[in-house]
Design a protein around this motif. Structure first.
Motif, PDB file in Angstrom:
ATOM      1  N   LYS A 184      19.428  -7.435  30.005  1.00  0.00           N
ATOM      2  CA  LYS A 184      20.254  -6.852  28.955  1.00  0.00           C
ATOM      3  C   LYS A 184      21.540  -6.250  29.557  1.00  0.00           C
ATOM      4  O   LYS A 184      21.628  -6.002  30.762  1.00  0.00           O
ATOM      5  CB  LYS A 184      19.481  -5.777  28.200  1.00  0.00           C
ATOM      6  N   LEU A 185      22.504  -6.001  28.668  1.00  0.00           N
ATOM      7  CA  LEU A 185      23.815  -5.525  29.105  1.00  0.00           C
ATOM      8  C   LEU A 185      24.132  -4.152  28.533  1.00  0.00           C
ATOM      9  O   LEU A 185      23.765  -3.839  27.390  1.00  0.00           O
ATOM     10  CB  LEU A 185      24.918  -6.497  28.648  1.00  0.00           C
ATOM     11  N   HIS A 186      24.816  -3.341  29.331  1.00  0.00           N
ATOM     12  CA  HIS A 186      25.471  -2.135  28.859  1.00  0.00           C
ATOM     13  C   HIS A 186      26.967  -2.331  29.062  1.00  0.00           C
ATOM     14  O   HIS A 186      27.407  -2.725  30.153  1.00  0.00           O
ATOM     15  CB  HIS A 186      24.984  -0.895  29.617  1.00  0.00           C
TER      16      HIS A 186
ATOM     17  N   ASN B 299      20.659  -4.301  24.586  1.00  0.00           N
ATOM     18  CA  ASN B 299      22.102  -4.320  24.754  1.00  0.00           C
ATOM     19  C   ASN B 299      22.715  -3.093  24.084  1.00  0.00           C
ATOM     20  O   ASN B 299      22.334  -2.728  22.958  1.00  0.00           O
ATOM     21  CB  ASN B 299      22.703  -5.581  24.124  1.00  0.00           C
TER      22      ASN B 299
ATOM     23  N   ALA C 187      24.771  -5.446  33.975  1.00  0.00           N
ATOM     24  CA  ALA C 187      23.525  -6.132  33.624  1.00  0.00           C
ATOM     25  C   ALA C 187      22.396  -5.620  34.513  1.00  0.00           C
ATOM     26  O   ALA C 187      22.596  -5.386  35.707  1.00  0.00           O
ATOM     27  CB  ALA C 187      23.685  -7.640  33.806  1.00  0.00           C
TER      28      ALA C 187
ATOM     29  N   LEU D  93      29.017 -12.775  23.018  1.00  0.00           N
ATOM     30  CA  LEU D  93      28.002 -12.770  24.074  1.00  0.00           C
ATOM     31  C   LEU D  93      27.194 -14.067  24.070  1.00  0.00           C
ATOM     32  O   LEU D  93      26.940 -14.660  25.129  1.00  0.00           O
ATOM     33  CB  LEU D  93      27.079 -11.565  23.893  1.00  0.00           C
TER      34      LEU D  93
ATOM     35  N   GLN E 190      28.245  -9.815  19.203  1.00  0.00           N
ATOM     36  CA  GLN E 190      27.078 -10.618  19.540  1.00  0.00           C
ATOM     37  C   GLN E 190      27.448 -12.097  19.652  1.00  0.00           C
ATOM     38  O   GLN E 190      26.930 -12.826  20.511  1.00  0.00           O
ATOM     39  CB  GLN E 190      25.999 -10.424  18.472  1.00  0.00           C
TER      40      GLN E 190
END
Length: 391
Positions: free
Chosen positions: A98-100, A57, A50, A78, A75
C-alpha cells in the motif's frame, strides 16, 4: 519501505482547454498549448512511500488527509500506473504494498492558478519514479485522467495537448513543442487579485459550457485549429508580436464562452477587466506588444513579457495599480527584478497611463518558462515513517 519525492510545475494555457468530449477519460473538445513555469517559484511537491506494513492507501494534501475513494481520479491514476508497471515488467515495488502519499502546493489551491494540473502531474510522475516507469506519451494519458491540464505539466517549455480522435483516448496525449531553452527570456508576471477558491469549479463550468454554449462550437471548429498552427509558428520563430495577440485573443474568447454558458460562469472580476484595459493601453503607448495577458478560470492575470521588458512593465503596473504593500517583503515574490533607471522617454510613457485602482492585488509573482518534473533527494521527503512530518 521505498519512497520517492518529486516536484512538478504549473503550466498556464496560451490556447485554452475548455470542455470535454468524454467526462471519465477527460478527453478535450479541442487542442491546447501551454507554457510551463519554473518550479523555483510555483510547484507541487509530492512524496510517495510504499511499504508492506501499510494497511491501506492514504493521502494528505497540504497537511489535511483526503479520501482515497474507489473510482476517484486519484484511484484511477494509481490503477493506470499499476497497469503500466505490470506491462513493463517492473518489480521494484510489490503490487500488494500500500501507499502513503503527501502533497503540498507552494501557491493557492483552486484559485485559478492551475494547482490541480501541477498536483496530478506531480502525483503521476512520482508514481512513475516509484515503479520505474519512463516518462513518455502514454504516461501523459494517465496524468490527463487526474486533471486534464496535468498532462501538459509533465514537460517543460511549450507543450501541446492533442485532442485525439480515438474513443479510448489513447491518442489524446501531450507533446513538447519546444524546451524552455528555446525561448529562455520568456517571463511572466502573475498578478494575484484573489487567491480564494473560485465560485464555479472548472469541471462544473466545462460541463455547462458544452451543454449550453453556442460559441464553444464555433470556437472548436473554426477558431482553435488555426490558432494552434499560428502559435506553434510564433513559438518556433520567437515572434512575440504574434504570440501576444493570439494569447490575448484566446483568453478573451475563453471567457466569452464562459459568459455564453447558461447560467453564465463568471471568472474574471472588475480588477481583471481593468488589467485587460491597462495592458492594451500600455502596449499602445509602447508602439507594439510588450505584454500579453491571459486569464485561466479565475480573476488572476498572467502577463507574458520578455526578460528585457520586465522592469519597465512592473513600473507601469505599480503606477497604474499602486499598493500600500509594495514596499513589503511579501508583495513582490519570485525572481528578483533588476533596478533599471528609466529613460525620460519611457518614464513619460508610464506617466501617461491612468491610475486604475489602489491595493488591487494581494501580491505579484515574477517567474519564467521552466523545466518539467524532477526527482528530489531523500532529505526533501514530506513523510517520515509513512506519516506527514507535521503529524
Amino acid at each position: 519501505m521505498i519512497s520517492v519525492t518529486c516536484v512538478a510545475p504549473v503550466n498556464i494555457a496560451l490556447i485554452k482547454y475548455w470542455g470535454k468530449r468524454h467526462e471519465d477519460l477527460i478527453l478535450p473538445v479541442n487542442d491546447s498549448i501551454s507554457m510551463t513555469l519554473s518550479t523555483d517559484e510555483l510547484c507541487a511537491k509530492t512524496t510517495v512511500t510504499a511499504s508492506e506494513t501499510f494497511e491501506r492507501n492514504r493521502m494528505w494534501l497540504n497537511g489535511e488527509e483526503v479520501p482515497f475513494e474507489e473510482g476517484s481520479r486519484l484511484q484511477r491514476c494509481l490503477k493506470e500506473v499499476h497497469r503500466l508497471a505490470v506491462a513493463k515488467g517492473s518489480q521494484k515495488v510489490p503490487p500488494t504494498w500500500k501507499l502513503h502519499i503527501a502533497s503540498v502546493n507552494n501557491f493557492p489551491t483552486a484559485a485559478g492558478l492551475a494547482s490541480s494540473a501541477a498536483g496530478y502531474a506531480c502525483l503521476v510522475y512520482s508514481l512513475s519514479r516509484l515503479y520505474d516507469i519512463p516518462l513518455n506519451e502514454e504516461l501523459t494519458t494517465v496524468a490527463r485522467q487526474g486533471s486534464g491540464s496535468a498532462c501538459r505539466s509533465l514537460y517543460g517549455g511549450f507543450v501541446q495537448w492533442h485532442r485525439g480522435a480515438l474513443d479510448d483516448g489513447s491518442d489524446s496525449v501531450a507533446k513538447q513543442i519546444a524546451p524552455s531553452a528555446h525561448w529562455p527570456d520568456m517571463h511572466v508576471l502573475i498578478l494575484v487579485v484573489n487567491d480564494a477558491r473560485k465560485k464555479t469549479a472548472s469541471t462544473r463550468g466545462m460541463q455547462q459550457s458544452v451543454k449550453t454554449s453556442q460559441l464553444i462550437k464555433h470556437r472548436v471548429d473554426q477558431v482553435v485549429p488555426d490558432r494552434i498552427n499560428q502559435l506553434r509558428e510564433a513559438i518556433a520563430s520567437h515572434d512575440f508580436q504574434t504570440f501576444a495577440e493570439i494569447t490575448m485573443k484566446d483568453s478573451n474568447q475563453f471567457h466569452a464562452v464562459a459568459l455564453d454558458t447558461y447560467p453564465p460562469c463568471v471568472y474574471m472580476n472588475d480588477v481583471s477587466h481593468r488589467i485587460v484595459s491597462f495592458v492594451h493601453d500600455y502596449n499602445e503607448s509602447m508602439g507594439s506588444y510588450h505584454a500579453a495577458y491571459t486569464f485561466d478560470a479565475g480573476p488572476n492575470a498572467c502577463l507574458y513579457v520578455l526578460a528585457e521588458n520586465v522592469p519597465h512593465l512592473l513600473s507601469a503596473v505599480q503606477r497604474v495599480f499602486p499598493n500600500d504593500l509594495a514596499d513589503g517583503d511579501t508583495y513582490l515574490r519570485g525572481l528578483p527584478i533588476p533596478k533599471v533607471e528609466n529613460t525620460e522617454h519611457l518614464s513619460n510613457k508610464i506617466d501617461s497611463l491612468d491610475v486604475h485602482a489602489k491595493n488591487a492585488f494581494r501580491y505579484i509573482i515574477h517567474t519564467k518558462v521552466g523545466e518539467g518534473p524532477r526527482e528530489l533527494g531523500a532529505d526533501e521527503s514530506l513523510l517520515l515513517n509513512g506519516l506527514p512530518l507535521e503529524h
